[in-house]
Write a protein that holds these residues in place. Structure first.
Motif, mmCIF file in Angstrom:
data_model
loop_
_atom_site.group_PDB
_atom_site.id
_atom_site.type_symbol
_atom_site.label_atom_id
_atom_site.label_comp_id
_atom_site.label_asym_id
_atom_site.label_seq_id
_atom_site.Cartn_x
_atom_site.Cartn_y
_atom_site.Cartn_z
ATOM 1 N N ASP A 25 68.748 38.943 81.818
ATOM 2 C CA ASP A 25 69.235 38.029 82.877
ATOM 3 C C ASP A 25 68.402 36.968 83.777
ATOM 4 O OD1 ASP A 25 71.592 39.080 82.053
ATOM 5 O OD2 ASP A 25 71.914 40.367 83.013
ATOM 6 N N GLN A 26 67.686 38.059 84.077
ATOM 7 C CA GLN A 26 66.802 37.830 85.018
ATOM 8 C C GLN A 26 66.086 36.231 84.111
ATOM 9 O OE1 GLN A 26 64.050 40.761 85.250
ATOM 10 N NE2 GLN A 26 65.145 41.926 87.038
ATOM 11 N N ALA A 27 65.337 36.122 82.951
ATOM 12 C CA ALA A 27 64.529 35.536 82.167
ATOM 13 C C ALA A 27 65.670 33.866 81.895
ATOM 14 C CB ALA A 27 64.301 35.380 80.658
ATOM 15 N N GLN A 28 67.002 34.136 81.729
ATOM 16 C CA GLN A 28 67.669 33.421 81.764
ATOM 17 C C GLN A 28 67.478 32.532 83.554
ATOM 18 O OE1 GLN A 28 71.035 34.938 80.729
ATOM 19 N NE2 GLN A 28 70.409 34.675 78.320
ATOM 20 N N GLN A 29 67.953 32.976 84.337
ATOM 21 C CA GLN A 29 68.320 32.434 85.389
ATOM 22 C C GLN A 29 66.516 32.336 85.914
ATOM 23 O OE1 GLN A 29 70.371 32.973 87.981
ATOM 24 N NE2 GLN A 29 69.676 31.317 88.801
ATOM 25 N N ALA A 30 65.589 32.236 85.927
ATOM 26 C CA ALA A 30 63.803 32.062 85.994
ATOM 27 C C ALA A 30 64.398 30.193 85.304
ATOM 28 C CB ALA A 30 62.964 32.649 85.382
ATOM 29 N N TYR A 31 64.962 30.628 84.136
ATOM 30 C CA TYR A 31 64.531 28.893 83.339
ATOM 31 C C TYR A 31 65.687 28.061 84.272
ATOM 32 C CZ TYR A 31 65.501 26.235 79.473
ATOM 33 O OH TYR A 31 65.300 25.420 78.302
ATOM 34 N N ASN A 32 67.321 28.541 83.908
ATOM 35 C CA ASN A 32 67.986 28.112 85.311
ATOM 36 C C ASN A 32 67.179 27.612 86.009
ATOM 37 O OD1 ASN A 32 70.167 26.780 85.524
ATOM 38 N ND2 ASN A 32 70.286 27.783 87.174
ATOM 39 N N ASP A 33 66.781 27.594 86.748
ATOM 40 C CA ASP A 33 65.493 27.768 88.308
ATOM 41 C C ASP A 33 64.525 26.915 87.903
ATOM 42 O OD1 ASP A 33 67.700 29.386 89.710
ATOM 43 O OD2 ASP A 33 65.958 30.458 89.878
ATOM 44 N N LEU A 34 63.985 26.913 87.139
ATOM 45 C CA LEU A 34 62.737 26.008 86.148
ATOM 46 C C LEU A 34 63.354 24.713 86.345
ATOM 47 C CD1 LEU A 34 60.586 27.853 84.265
ATOM 48 C CD2 LEU A 34 59.855 26.557 86.563
ATOM 49 N N LEU A 35 64.545 25.016 85.099
ATOM 50 C CA LEU A 35 65.150 23.644 84.855
ATOM 51 C C LEU A 35 66.087 22.841 86.670
ATOM 52 C CD1 LEU A 35 67.380 25.507 81.819
ATOM 53 C CD2 LEU A 35 64.902 23.097 82.339
ATOM 54 N N ILE A 36 66.364 23.128 87.268
ATOM 55 C CA ILE A 36 67.147 22.977 88.343
ATOM 56 C C ILE A 36 65.602 22.302 89.510
ATOM 57 C CG2 ILE A 36 68.901 23.491 88.079
ATOM 58 C CD1 ILE A 36 69.080 25.392 89.829
ATOM 59 N N GLY A 37 64.875 22.481 89.270
ATOM 60 C CA GLY A 37 63.755 22.069 90.332
ATOM 61 C C GLY A 37 62.849 23.193 91.196
ATOM 62 N N ASN A 38 63.470 24.916 91.142
ATOM 63 C CA ASN A 38 62.860 25.062 91.565
ATOM 64 C C ASN A 38 61.829 25.942 90.861
ATOM 65 O OD1 ASN A 38 64.761 25.410 93.248
ATOM 66 N ND2 ASN A 38 66.163 26.972 92.248
ATOM 67 N N LYS A 39 60.629 26.125 91.486
ATOM 68 C CA LYS A 39 58.906 26.792 90.663
ATOM 69 C C LYS A 39 58.021 26.806 91.675
ATOM 70 C CE LYS A 39 57.318 21.906 89.771
ATOM 71 N NZ LYS A 39 57.342 21.226 89.898
ATOM 72 N N PRO A 40 57.261 27.969 91.701
ATOM 73 C CA PRO A 40 57.398 28.850 89.736
ATOM 74 C C PRO A 40 58.250 29.870 90.386
ATOM 75 C CG PRO A 40 55.478 28.901 91.427
ATOM 76 C CD PRO A 40 55.936 27.776 92.664
ATOM 77 N N ILE A 41 58.177 30.330 88.788
ATOM 78 C CA ILE A 41 59.500 31.430 88.848
ATOM 79 C C ILE A 41 58.636 32.914 88.599
ATOM 80 C CG2 ILE A 41 61.377 32.375 87.697
ATOM 81 C CD1 ILE A 41 61.918 30.211 89.969
ATOM 82 N N SER A 42 58.631 33.865 88.913
ATOM 83 C CA SER A 42 58.006 35.364 88.748
ATOM 84 C C SER A 42 59.186 36.012 87.846
ATOM 85 C CB SER A 42 57.283 35.478 89.754
ATOM 86 O OG SER A 42 56.395 35.085 90.036
ATOM 87 N N VAL A 43 58.650 36.388 86.899
ATOM 88 C CA VAL A 43 59.223 37.443 85.978
ATOM 89 C C VAL A 43 58.224 38.732 86.149
ATOM 90 C CG1 VAL A 43 60.954 37.903 83.834
ATOM 91 C CG2 VAL A 43 60.325 35.968 85.400
ATOM 92 N N SER A 44 59.371 39.613 85.845
ATOM 93 C CA SER A 44 58.295 40.839 85.780
ATOM 94 C C SER A 44 58.868 42.432 85.394
ATOM 95 C CB SER A 44 57.921 41.712 87.168
ATOM 96 O OG SER A 44 59.002 41.420 88.549
ATOM 97 N N TYR A 45 58.650 42.809 84.968
ATOM 98 C CA TYR A 45 59.398 43.847 83.676
ATOM 99 C C TYR A 45 57.627 44.927 83.665
ATOM 100 C CZ TYR A 45 56.494 42.032 80.206
ATOM 101 O OH TYR A 45 55.210 41.247 79.364
ATOM 102 N N SER A 46 58.579 46.860 83.106
ATOM 103 C CA SER A 46 57.815 47.289 83.105
ATOM 104 C C SER A 46 57.679 48.111 81.627
ATOM 105 C CB SER A 46 57.830 48.350 84.622
ATOM 106 O OG SER A 46 59.392 48.468 84.154
ATOM 107 N N GLN A 47 57.041 48.800 81.361
ATOM 108 C CA GLN A 47 57.143 49.763 79.929
ATOM 109 C C GLN A 47 55.591 50.808 80.583
ATOM 110 O OE1 GLN A 47 54.336 46.257 77.633
ATOM 111 N NE2 GLN A 47 56.123 46.013 76.721
ATOM 112 N N GLU A 48 56.278 51.061 79.431
ATOM 113 C CA GLU A 48 54.839 52.449 78.942
ATOM 114 C C GLU A 48 53.549 52.128 79.756
ATOM 115 O OE1 GLU A 48 55.189 54.132 75.623
ATOM 116 O OE2 GLU A 48 57.068 55.048 75.639
ATOM 117 N N THR A 49 52.834 50.911 79.123
ATOM 118 C CA THR A 49 51.651 50.526 79.602
ATOM 119 C C THR A 49 52.012 50.070 80.676
ATOM 120 O OG1 THR A 49 51.910 48.419 79.014
ATOM 121 C CG2 THR A 49 50.880 50.072 77.222
ATOM 122 N N GLY A 50 52.516 50.156 81.710
ATOM 123 C CA GLY A 50 52.576 49.660 83.364
ATOM 124 C C GLY A 50 53.517 48.361 83.237
ATOM 125 N N ALA A 51 53.534 47.437 85.026
ATOM 126 C CA ALA A 51 54.002 47.174 85.103
ATOM 127 C C ALA A 51 53.554 45.614 85.004
ATOM 128 C CB ALA A 51 54.881 46.979 86.631
#
Length: 88
Positions: A25-51
């Protein structure tokens, strides 16, 4: 004969489906924001190795598309079935 879909093993395989859907959902929202001109877009996620955090701009829109497709593939969304061709 029944066959079951087994999603491919990826770096996302150890995460819950709910977490993957949130990331998607976050990635799709970021994609939409880029297409409509809002930039830059940050996406973050966490895994076992860290954020991790990635900033996307119009220049790397294809990279964001790949990220979305990878998440969809892991969730079993939009998978293509093999086409069967019959000759008569």
């Amino acid at each position: 004969m029944l066959t079951y879909y087994m999603p491919p093993k990826t770096m996302w395989s150890n995460l819950s489906k709910e977490t993957l859907r949130i990331y998607l959902d976050q990635a799709q929202q970021a994609y939409n924001d880029l297409l409509i001109g809002n930039k830059p877009i940050s996406v973050s996620y966490s895994q076992e190795t860290g954020a991790k955090s990635v900033t996307y701009t119009q220049a790397n829109l294809q990279q964001l598309q790949g990220y979305i497709l990878e998440l969809q593939r892991t969730l079993g969304i939009n998978r293509r079935r093999a086409m069967r061709i019959r000759f008569r």
